[in-house]
Design a protein around this motif. Sequence first.
Motif, PDB file in Angstrom:
ATOM      1  N   ILE A  61       0.801  -1.178   0.084  1.00 20.09           N
ATOM      2  CA  ILE A  61       0.004   0.040  -0.069  1.00 20.09           C
ATOM      3  C   ILE A  61       0.912   1.331   0.002  1.00 20.09           C
ATOM      4  O   ILE A  61       0.550   2.175  -0.840  1.00 20.09           O
ATOM      5  N   LYS A  62       1.911   1.420   0.861  1.00 18.31           N
ATOM      6  CA  LYS A  62       2.794   2.430   0.881  1.00 18.31           C
ATOM      7  C   LYS A  62       3.358   2.693  -0.578  1.00 18.31           C
ATOM      8  O   LYS A  62       3.351   3.979  -0.934  1.00 18.31           O
ATOM      9  N   GLU A  63       4.009   1.733  -1.250  1.00 15.83           N
ATOM     10  CA  GLU A  63       4.136   1.985  -2.455  1.00 15.83           C
ATOM     11  C   GLU A  63       3.274   2.259  -3.628  1.00 15.83           C
ATOM     12  O   GLU A  63       3.555   3.258  -4.325  1.00 15.83           O
ATOM     13  N   ALA A  64       2.129   2.015  -3.604  1.00 15.13           N
ATOM     14  CA  ALA A  64       1.180   2.134  -4.390  1.00 15.13           C
ATOM     15  C   ALA A  64       0.402   3.608  -4.165  1.00 15.13           C
ATOM     16  O   ALA A  64       0.504   4.068  -5.082  1.00 15.13           O
ATOM     17  N   THR A  65       0.646   4.076  -2.788  1.00 13.66           N
ATOM     18  CA  THR A  65       0.195   5.507  -2.642  1.00 13.66           C
ATOM     19  C   THR A  65       0.945   6.173  -3.259  1.00 13.66           C
ATOM     20  O   THR A  65       0.761   7.339  -3.631  1.00 13.66           O
ATOM     21  N   SER A  66       2.168   6.113  -2.881  1.00 11.99           N
ATOM     22  CA  SER A  66       3.472   6.947  -3.370  1.00 11.99           C
ATOM     23  C   SER A  66       3.290   7.190  -5.062  1.00 11.99           C
ATOM     24  O   SER A  66       3.396   8.297  -5.463  1.00 11.99           O
ATOM     25  N   LEU A  67       3.130   6.120  -5.618  1.00 12.96           N
ATOM     26  CA  LEU A  67       3.015   6.247  -7.042  1.00 12.96           C
ATOM     27  C   LEU A  67       1.495   7.099  -7.423  1.00 12.96           C
ATOM     28  O   LEU A  67       1.954   7.611  -8.429  1.00 12.96           O
ATOM     29  N   VAL A  68       0.742   6.765  -6.701  1.00 12.17           N
ATOM     30  CA  VAL A  68      -0.551   7.549  -6.926  1.00 12.17           C
ATOM     31  C   VAL A  68      -0.319   8.932  -6.721  1.00 12.17           C
ATOM     32  O   VAL A  68      -0.888   9.747  -7.523  1.00 12.17           O
ATOM     33  N   GLU A  69       0.185   9.132  -5.632  1.00 14.59           N
ATOM     34  CA  GLU A  69       0.537  10.965  -5.593  1.00 14.59           C
ATOM     35  C   GLU A  69       1.360  11.418  -6.651  1.00 14.59           C
ATOM     36  O   GLU A  69       0.969  12.602  -6.935  1.00 14.59           O
ATOM     37  N   LYS A  70       2.258  10.583  -7.212  1.00 16.19           N
ATOM     38  CA  LYS A  70       3.257  11.136  -8.300  1.00 16.19           C
ATOM     39  C   LYS A  70       2.161  11.280  -9.683  1.00 16.19           C
ATOM     40  O   LYS A  70       2.285  12.391 -10.381  1.00 16.19           O
ATOM     41  N   LEU A  71       1.407  10.337  -9.781  1.00 17.98           N
ATOM     42  CA  LEU A  71       0.532  10.225 -10.999  1.00 17.98           C
ATOM     43  C   LEU A  71      -0.724  11.593 -10.805  1.00 17.98           C
ATOM     44  O   LEU A  71      -0.989  12.214 -11.538  1.00 17.98           O
ATOM     45  N   GLU A  72      -1.168  12.018  -9.533  1.00 19.55           N
ATOM     46  CA  GLU A  72      -1.992  13.115  -9.329  1.00 19.55           C
ATOM     47  C   GLU A  72      -1.203  14.315  -9.572  1.00 19.55           C
ATOM     48  O   GLU A  72      -2.001  15.193 -10.133  1.00 19.55           O
ATOM     49  N   VAL A  73       0.079  14.384  -9.610  1.00 20.95           N
ATOM     50  CA  VAL A  73       0.750  15.793  -9.519  1.00 20.95           C
ATOM     51  C   VAL A  73       0.986  15.706 -11.515  1.00 20.95           C
ATOM     52  O   VAL A  73       0.588  16.958 -12.002  1.00 20.95           O
ATOM     53  N   GLU A  74       1.151  14.638 -12.009  1.00 19.92           N
ATOM     54  CA  GLU A  74       1.567  14.503 -13.461  1.00 19.92           C
ATOM     55  C   GLU A  74       0.208  14.461 -14.340  1.00 19.92           C
ATOM     56  O   GLU A  74       0.228  15.280 -15.364  1.00 19.92           O
ATOM     57  N   TYR A  75      -1.058  13.883 -13.795  1.00 17.08           N
ATOM     58  CA  TYR A  75      -2.365  13.975 -14.539  1.00 17.08           C
ATOM     59  C   TYR A  75      -3.403  14.459 -13.538  1.00 17.08           C
ATOM     60  O   TYR A  75      -4.293  13.754 -13.097  1.00 17.08           O
ATOM     61  N   ASN A  82      -5.978  16.211 -14.251  1.00 18.06           N
ATOM     62  CA  ASN A  82      -7.189  16.003 -14.732  1.00 18.06           C
ATOM     63  C   ASN A  82      -7.740  14.513 -15.280  1.00 18.06           C
ATOM     64  O   ASN A  82      -8.475  14.896 -16.034  1.00 18.06           O
ATOM     65  N   ASN A  83      -7.022  13.652 -14.727  1.00 16.36           N
ATOM     66  CA  ASN A  83      -7.277  12.454 -15.049  1.00 16.36           C
ATOM     67  C   ASN A  83      -8.053  11.518 -14.005  1.00 16.36           C
ATOM     68  O   ASN A  83      -7.547  11.991 -12.928  1.00 16.36           O
ATOM     69  N   ALA A  84      -8.866  10.872 -14.430  1.00 11.22           N
ATOM     70  CA  ALA A  84      -9.559   9.985 -13.320  1.00 11.22           C
ATOM     71  C   ALA A  84      -8.689   8.804 -12.889  1.00 11.22           C
ATOM     72  O   ALA A  84      -9.065   8.402 -11.881  1.00 11.22           O
ATOM     73  N   ILE A  85      -7.695   8.539 -13.522  1.00  6.73           N
ATOM     74  CA  ILE A  85      -6.980   7.243 -13.374  1.00  6.73           C
ATOM     75  C   ILE A  85      -6.376   7.122 -11.801  1.00  6.73           C
ATOM     76  O   ILE A  85      -6.512   6.239 -10.901  1.00  6.73           O
ATOM     77  N   PRO A  86      -5.807   8.470 -11.328  1.00  7.47           N
ATOM     78  CA  PRO A  86      -5.267   8.655  -9.996  1.00  7.47           C
ATOM     79  C   PRO A  86      -6.535   8.367  -9.030  1.00  7.47           C
ATOM     80  O   PRO A  86      -6.130   7.559  -7.948  1.00  7.47           O
ATOM     81  N   LEU A  87      -7.411   8.603  -9.378  1.00  7.78           N
ATOM     82  CA  LEU A  87      -8.506   8.577  -8.142  1.00  7.78           C
ATOM     83  C   LEU A  87      -9.110   7.058  -8.341  1.00  7.78           C
ATOM     84  O   LEU A  87      -9.436   6.635  -7.243  1.00  7.78           O
ATOM     85  N   TYR A  88      -9.080   6.672  -9.359  1.00  8.93           N
ATOM     86  CA  TYR A  88      -9.528   4.967  -9.471  1.00  8.93           C
ATOM     87  C   TYR A  88      -9.005   4.153  -8.738  1.00  8.93           C
ATOM     88  O   TYR A  88      -9.094   3.390  -7.905  1.00  8.93           O
ATOM     89  N   SER A  89      -7.221   4.735  -8.620  1.00  5.13           N
ATOM     90  CA  SER A  89      -6.354   4.011  -7.852  1.00  5.13           C
ATOM     91  C   SER A  89      -6.628   4.276  -6.377  1.00  5.13           C
ATOM     92  O   SER A  89      -6.477   3.392  -5.471  1.00  5.13           O
ATOM     93  N   ARG A  90      -7.123   5.641  -6.104  1.00 11.54           N
ATOM     94  CA  ARG A  90      -7.355   5.672  -4.522  1.00 11.54           C
ATOM     95  C   ARG A  90      -8.667   5.074  -4.024  1.00 11.54           C
ATOM     96  O   ARG A  90      -8.385   4.370  -2.797  1.00 11.54           O
ATOM     97  N   VAL A  91      -9.408   4.906  -5.082  1.00  9.59           N
ATOM     98  CA  VAL A  91     -10.585   3.728  -4.615  1.00  9.59           C
ATOM     99  C   VAL A  91     -10.122   2.561  -4.370  1.00  9.59           C
ATOM    100  O   VAL A  91     -10.510   1.930  -3.269  1.00  9.59           O
ATOM    101  N   MET A  92      -9.359   1.758  -5.238  1.00  9.54           N
ATOM    102  CA  MET A  92      -8.750   0.556  -5.106  1.00  9.54           C
ATOM    103  C   MET A  92      -8.051   0.322  -3.812  1.00  9.54           C
ATOM    104  O   MET A  92      -8.066  -0.709  -3.209  1.00  9.54           O
ATOM    105  N   ILE A  93      -7.220   1.304  -3.480  1.00 12.77           N
ATOM    106  CA  ILE A  93      -6.344   1.470  -2.307  1.00 12.77           C
ATOM    107  C   ILE A  93      -7.194   1.160  -0.793  1.00 12.77           C
ATOM    108  O   ILE A  93      -7.182   0.481  -0.047  1.00 12.77           O
ATOM    109  N   ALA A  94      -8.206   2.232  -1.011  1.00 11.85           N
ATOM    110  CA  ALA A  94      -9.349   2.336   0.233  1.00 11.85           C
ATOM    111  C   ALA A  94      -9.980   0.766   0.315  1.00 11.85           C
ATOM    112  O   ALA A  94     -10.302   0.452   1.282  1.00 11.85           O
ATOM    113  N   GLN A  95     -10.328   0.349  -0.898  1.00 10.85           N
ATOM    114  CA  GLN A  95     -10.916  -1.092  -1.023  1.00 10.85           C
ATOM    115  C   GLN A  95     -10.096  -1.960  -0.205  1.00 10.85           C
ATOM    116  O   GLN A  95     -10.584  -2.932   0.448  1.00 10.85           O
TER     117      GLN A  95
END
Length: 294
Positions: free
Chosen positions: A10-24, A26-39
Amino acid sequence: LSILISEHKIKEATSLVEKLEVEYPNNAIPLYSRVMIAQSRNDEKAKEKYLKAILEKFPNDSWALTEQGLDLLYTKKNYNMARKKFLLALKNAPKNVEALLGLAKVNYMQNKLKDAEKNLNLALKEEANNSGLLIELARVKSETNRMLEAIEDVKKAIEIDGKVPGYWMDLGLYYMQSGKKKEAKEAFSEVIKLTPSSYMAFIYRAGLNDELQFYEEALKDYYKVIELYPQYYFAFEGAGILHIKKQEWERAAYCFRNALSKAPTQSNYAMLSAFCLYKIGKTKDAKDFIREYI
């Protein structure tokens, strides 16, 4: 990212999502990933938060609407709201199989079986080899007394994935309801091969062996039920009756005494215990037993 989440990194996944949120941003993919991490964390509040965030940015996002619908269906049991979410998801993506399945389950729960069947058939047009859809379709057909059709659907599901014990269990139950006892027994035997600890499969098979007059097999199954699920006093009863047929009075008495200990209000077990004690010459014990329990 999905690999990291599936491996609970989860730590590695969260770190990667944070980078994606900065890079993208206006893209839904980082938020999809946030949902999957929460799940993966079983964090329902966080999951709900990120689904709302997706829909604030992308109001027609079919995946997020479907996920909300599934939460309403399974967690909150709010079928009317779940229906609305699935319909919105399908308005934006008519071929969304998960939304069609979710809507079918809502219709099933609300006894709208024709609509449920229609939803499932539409889903199967998209994924003909989806065994889960076939199992759901069989369930709907079984509720509308089309047991032979239900059996055929389950058989198709088993051809696709024969290692799912629940599929064989459904097949056995449908065969039982159709009066096909030998076929039902074979199906429950498959469940037992796949999950040897399935006491329900042993319960069903024991009863079928009893009805089919395979008494030794039935007796073995009853004792297996007793081993796996000793609270199930009907297994003691079934075994006790078979011991009476074999005139094994002491074993029969043992079974009925145990059945009585699990179900003390069942006076017939006390009578049967006393009868068995009488048959082996323990007249005083039989009288004492009746006096105590009846």
